[in-house]
Design a protein around this motif. Structure first.
Motif, PDB file in Angstrom:
ATOM      1  N   ASN A   4       0.823  -1.206   0.000  1.00 29.84           N
ATOM      2  CA  ASN A   4       0.000   0.000   0.000  1.00 29.84           C
ATOM      3  C   ASN A   4       0.859   1.259   0.000  1.00 29.84           C
ATOM      4  OD1 ASN A   4      -2.483  -1.327  -0.047  1.00 29.84           O
ATOM      5  ND2 ASN A   4      -2.579  -1.492   2.175  1.00 29.84           N
ATOM      6  N   HIS A  32      -0.105  -6.378  -5.205  1.00 31.30           N
ATOM      7  CA  HIS A  32      -0.809  -7.331  -4.349  1.00 31.30           C
ATOM      8  C   HIS A  32       0.157  -8.438  -3.953  1.00 31.30           C
ATOM      9  CE1 HIS A  32      -4.256  -9.205  -2.493  1.00 31.30           C
ATOM     10  NE2 HIS A  32      -3.901 -10.362  -3.021  1.00 31.30           N
ATOM     11  N   LEU A  55     -13.622 -12.568  -1.063  1.00 32.24           N
ATOM     12  CA  LEU A  55     -12.620 -11.510  -1.091  1.00 32.24           C
ATOM     13  C   LEU A  55     -12.044 -11.257   0.300  1.00 32.24           C
ATOM     14  CD1 LEU A  55     -14.415  -9.056  -3.528  1.00 32.24           C
ATOM     15  CD2 LEU A  55     -12.631 -10.721  -4.053  1.00 32.24           C
ATOM     16  N   ASP A 105     -12.430  -8.849   2.211  1.00 31.73           N
ATOM     17  CA  ASP A 105     -13.385  -8.299   3.166  1.00 31.73           C
ATOM     18  C   ASP A 105     -14.354  -9.357   3.697  1.00 31.73           C
ATOM     19  OD1 ASP A 105     -14.965  -8.752   0.961  1.00 31.73           O
ATOM     20  OD2 ASP A 105     -15.324  -6.646   0.518  1.00 31.73           O
ATOM     21  N   GLY A 142      -8.110 -13.813  -6.822  1.00 35.65           N
ATOM     22  CA  GLY A 142      -8.387 -12.384  -6.715  1.00 35.65           C
ATOM     23  C   GLY A 142      -9.018 -11.879  -7.992  1.00 35.65           C
ATOM     24  N   LYS A 163      -9.398  -6.359  -6.274  1.00 32.93           N
ATOM     25  CA  LYS A 163      -9.265  -6.808  -4.885  1.00 32.93           C
ATOM     26  C   LYS A 163      -8.817  -8.258  -4.844  1.00 32.93           C
ATOM     27  CE  LYS A 163     -11.720  -6.010  -0.516  1.00 32.93           C
ATOM     28  NZ  LYS A 163     -11.046  -4.742  -0.198  1.00 32.93           N
ATOM     29  N   SER A 171      -4.410 -14.914   1.063  1.00 36.14           N
ATOM     30  CA  SER A 171      -3.946 -13.693   1.725  1.00 36.14           C
ATOM     31  C   SER A 171      -2.731 -13.962   2.601  1.00 36.14           C
ATOM     32  CB  SER A 171      -5.075 -13.103   2.572  1.00 36.14           C
ATOM     33  OG  SER A 171      -5.469 -14.021   3.573  1.00 36.14           O
ATOM     34  N   SER A 224     -15.452  -3.192 -12.020  1.00 35.26           N
ATOM     35  CA  SER A 224     -15.631  -2.479 -10.759  1.00 35.26           C
ATOM     36  C   SER A 224     -17.061  -1.983 -10.605  1.00 35.26           C
ATOM     37  CB  SER A 224     -14.656  -1.296 -10.699  1.00 35.26           C
ATOM     38  OG  SER A 224     -14.871  -0.513  -9.553  1.00 35.26           O
ATOM     39  N   LEU A 276     -17.756  -2.419  -6.642  1.00 41.91           N
ATOM     40  CA  LEU A 276     -16.573  -2.598  -5.815  1.00 41.91           C
ATOM     41  C   LEU A 276     -15.475  -1.657  -6.314  1.00 41.91           C
ATOM     42  CD1 LEU A 276     -15.396  -4.349  -3.518  1.00 41.91           C
ATOM     43  CD2 LEU A 276     -14.600  -5.950  -5.257  1.00 41.91           C
ATOM     44  N   THR A 319     -12.016   0.343  -5.441  1.00 43.51           N
ATOM     45  CA  THR A 319     -10.885   0.309  -4.523  1.00 43.51           C
ATOM     46  C   THR A 319      -9.815   1.284  -4.969  1.00 43.51           C
ATOM     47  OG1 THR A 319      -9.798  -1.446  -5.794  1.00 43.51           O
ATOM     48  CG2 THR A 319     -11.321  -2.136  -4.043  1.00 43.51           C
ATOM     49  N   SER A 338      -8.422  -0.132  -8.221  1.00 41.72           N
ATOM     50  CA  SER A 338      -9.253   0.022  -9.422  1.00 41.72           C
ATOM     51  C   SER A 338      -9.288   1.465  -9.899  1.00 41.72           C
ATOM     52  CB  SER A 338     -10.674  -0.471  -9.140  1.00 41.72           C
ATOM     53  OG  SER A 338     -11.351   0.367  -8.223  1.00 41.72           O
TER      54      SER A 338
END
Length: 647
Positions: free
Chosen positions: A149, A160, A184, A186, A207, A212, A218, A242, A247, A249, A252
């Protein structure tokens, strides 16, 4: 995008205060949505300032990052970045012996890189990294995820991280199977379509590409070996997926704005170095699918054209210097300056782009204003505009109000919309009458509040009728101008059907043509056919009354709370000033009395009878009967004190 002021200092030695920085960006590059000061934490990092920069789509490919904003500031301040991730060549890593990447959806994948790092220690991120992310509203996960990130926010390339053990020895980039499912990060399960691009192993999707990651692969505290992914996916496909999945992010929003495929190699290098620093591990190797390497085009600009467009007198050397500040390389050939933008700037593709870049770096505020040359030629009178304006003026002067009703209908339309906005907006209207009838009925309820005896409205608007010729399909009806198909109509409506006829008779006299049969409370006519039969106007001779134009208008928001209507009638002496009566009602009605309208007056035996509609309304609440009755009592008492007899 939210930018950390302290983070920007990583790139620049010369640095203005936040307010000066915001002003610099506003007048040369991007608008600033806001500035927020973040206080220092006890025993932690010093305070910071978060600047919300409104990066528009034409620059989102390079400026949705701290490096992008810092590069912009360096250009405007005419300084050099003290640290530039793109200043070092991204040489890449040796080929991996652990994993292979297979890309079947080649039309949606412009570049796909992976990097295997073994022996990492997953845990909590160092305090400085957590602070960097949290200051921008990001939640710290673990040191590996936080590193990806951080790199995304730093240079703009989404990354990722997968657990290598769950991926296996082959990673696949493919379209999803029909009704394929994925859980996902989340925790939500999504059902995919065959249009969805996924990252997968041999058994399952890991993914949704560019959007995402999945829960299955993960990175957790048990992870020892990881696979970093840095890719470049088709921006249109990413945006469609998206939107379809609802969704959106951080990843995206960047992929859909077409970043350069060259960026992936720099991101992997930056992430690998950061991960080694905070989580240990050693790079094993990479895979790199990049079938069509891209290079920005060479664009030429002529000095004279640039000056003509900008209104400047810049020399060739000055324009070159401005473009060099942007990091553009250049060469000259027969009076033309040929420029190539760095790989991250994908928006410079035509000469006008270079002119704009030179102009904004130079500063539009430095360009002196010039008086436009006087136009000797008289403009041609637009017949359609002339007569629509003439009709509009005539109807307004006769007490009608212009309205605009919705173009879409739930039913009763000849032209159906392929992708309607909603289930009740499937058709384009074929007349104006339906919309006006609804507006009349709606506003009849508010006549006391408006203080009007009747609702009188008109509309000039486009309608969409099916063409008479069977050889032309309905979807082409919108191409017709005048007559049938798409054309402009005039429609009038009133809650008093006796209002329409006299007004249209007067309009016929003003235009010198017959409007046809006039009856009832509604009227509609093909305005384009009507105008076609009118004489050609010589000049624009339409003017509005000065008192209407110069009359002071005061806007007040409409309250959502209902009004209460009461009537009152009383006798006054014949010599009573009517203005005095209005003043008395207003002073005693208080703030809740919003309108008093006289609806009846007659004289008898030396006295005059007045009857008023009194409208009570609050902007904060619905009034009770007791409140309205109390207001009426105060008014009646005031009338009695004045010697008037309430009937």
């Amino acid at each position: 995008m939210k930018i950390s002021y302290n983070w920007l200092k990583k790139y620049l030695d010369t640095f203005p205060e936040p307010e000066e920085l915001a002003e610099l960006l506003t007048f040369h590059a991007f608008e600033i949505e806001g500035i927020e000061n973040k206080p220092a934490r006890v025993g932690g990092e010093v305070g910071d300032t978060v600047i919300d920069v409104d990066v528009l789509p034409n620059r989102a490919h390079d400026a949705l990052s701290h490096r992008g904003i810092a590069r912009e500031l360096a250009t405007l301040l005419d300084v050099t970045l003290k640290e530039d991730p793109f200043g070092r060549e991204a040489k890449g890593f040796p080929e991996s012996n652990t994993i292979t990447a297979s890309v079947s959806a080649r039309d949606l994948t412009r570049r796909y890189q992976t990097l295997v790092i073994k022996g990492v220690e997953v845990g909590e991120s160092p305090e400085w990294l957590k602070r960097k992310l949290e200051i921008l509203g990001q939640r710290s996960i673990n040191n590996i995820v936080d590193a990806t990130n951080y790199v995304m926010l730093d240079i703009g390339q989404p990354l990722h991280a997968f657990d290598l053990k769950e991926v296996g020895d082959e990673i696949l980039v493919r379209r999803a199977e029909k009704d394929e499912k994925i859980v996902l990060l989340d925790g939500e399960e999504r059902i995919l379509t065959e249009d969805t691009l996924v990252i997968a192993n041999r058994e399952r999707a890991l993914g949704i590409a560019g959007i995402k990651g999945g829960e299955y692969s993960s990175v957790t505290e048990k992870t020892v070996d990881i696979v970093l992914e840095a890719a470049n996916f088709d921006p249109v496909a990413t945006r469609k997926t998206s939107q379809a999945l609802k969704l959106r992010t951080e990843a995206s929003s960047r992929f859909e704005n077409d970043p350069s495929p060259e960026l992936t190699a720099y991101a992997l290098r930056e992430a690998a170095e950061l991960i080694k620093e905070i989580a240990g591990g050693e790079v094993e190797g990479q895979t790199d699918f990049y079938p069509h390497p891209e290079e920005n085009p060479e664009v030429g600009v002529v000095v004279s054209k640039a000056n003509d467009a900008l209104g400047t007198t810049l020399s060739k050397e000055e324009i070159i210097a401005l473009l060099n500040r942007l990091g553009f390389s250049h060469r000259e050939d027969e009076g033309v300056i040929f420029v190539r933008a760095p790989f991250e700037r994908r928006d410079v593709v035509i000469e006008e782009d270079l002119v704009e870049e030179a102009g904004r770096v130079y500063g539009y505020r430095k360009i002196e204003g010039r008086t436009l040359p006087k136009i000797e030629q008289k403009p041609e009178v637009n017949k359609r505009f002339y007569y629509t304006e003439k009709i509009r003026k005539s109807l307004i002067e006769k007490g009608f109000s212009e309205v605009l009703t919705p173009t879409f209908r739930a039913e009763n339309g000849d032209v159906e919309i392929l992708n309607p906005l909603a289930s009740d907006k499937k058709y384009l209207r074929k007349n104006l009458q339906e919309g006006l009838e609804g507006a009349v009925e709606l506003n009849k309820k508010n006549l006391p509040l408006l203080g009007l005896p009747a609702v009188k409205i008109f509309e000039i608007g486009t309608v969409f009728e099916k063409l008479a010729s069977p050889s032309i399909s309905t979807d082409k009806a919108c191409m017709s101008q005048g007559g049938e198909g798409e054309h402009m109509n005039l429609a009038l409506a009133s809650s008093n059907k006796r209002e329409i006829g006299p007004v249209l008779k007067e309009l016929e006299g003003e235009l010198g043509v017959s409007l046809g049969e006039i009856s009832g409370a509604h009227f509609e006519i093909n305005l384009e056919k009507l105008i076609k039969n009118l004489p050609e106007p010589k000049l624009y001779d339409i003017s509005y009354k000065n008192d209407e134009v110069e009359k002071e208008k005061k806007y007040e928001p409409i309250t959502p709370f209902p009004f209460a209507l009461r009537d009152i009638a009383f006798w006054v002496p014949r010599d009573t000033d009517e203005d005095e009566i209005y003043k008395l009602l207003k002073e005693n009605g208080g703030a809740l009395l919003v309108r008093s309208t006289l609806f009846d007056r007659f004289e008898k035996e030396g006295r005059v009878s007045y009857a008023f509609h009194l409208v009570f309304q609050s902007k904060e609440r619905t009034l009770t009967d007791d409140e309205v009755n109390q207001g009426m009592g105060i008014i009646e008492a005031a009338l009695s004190r004045r010697g008037f007899e309430v009937r």
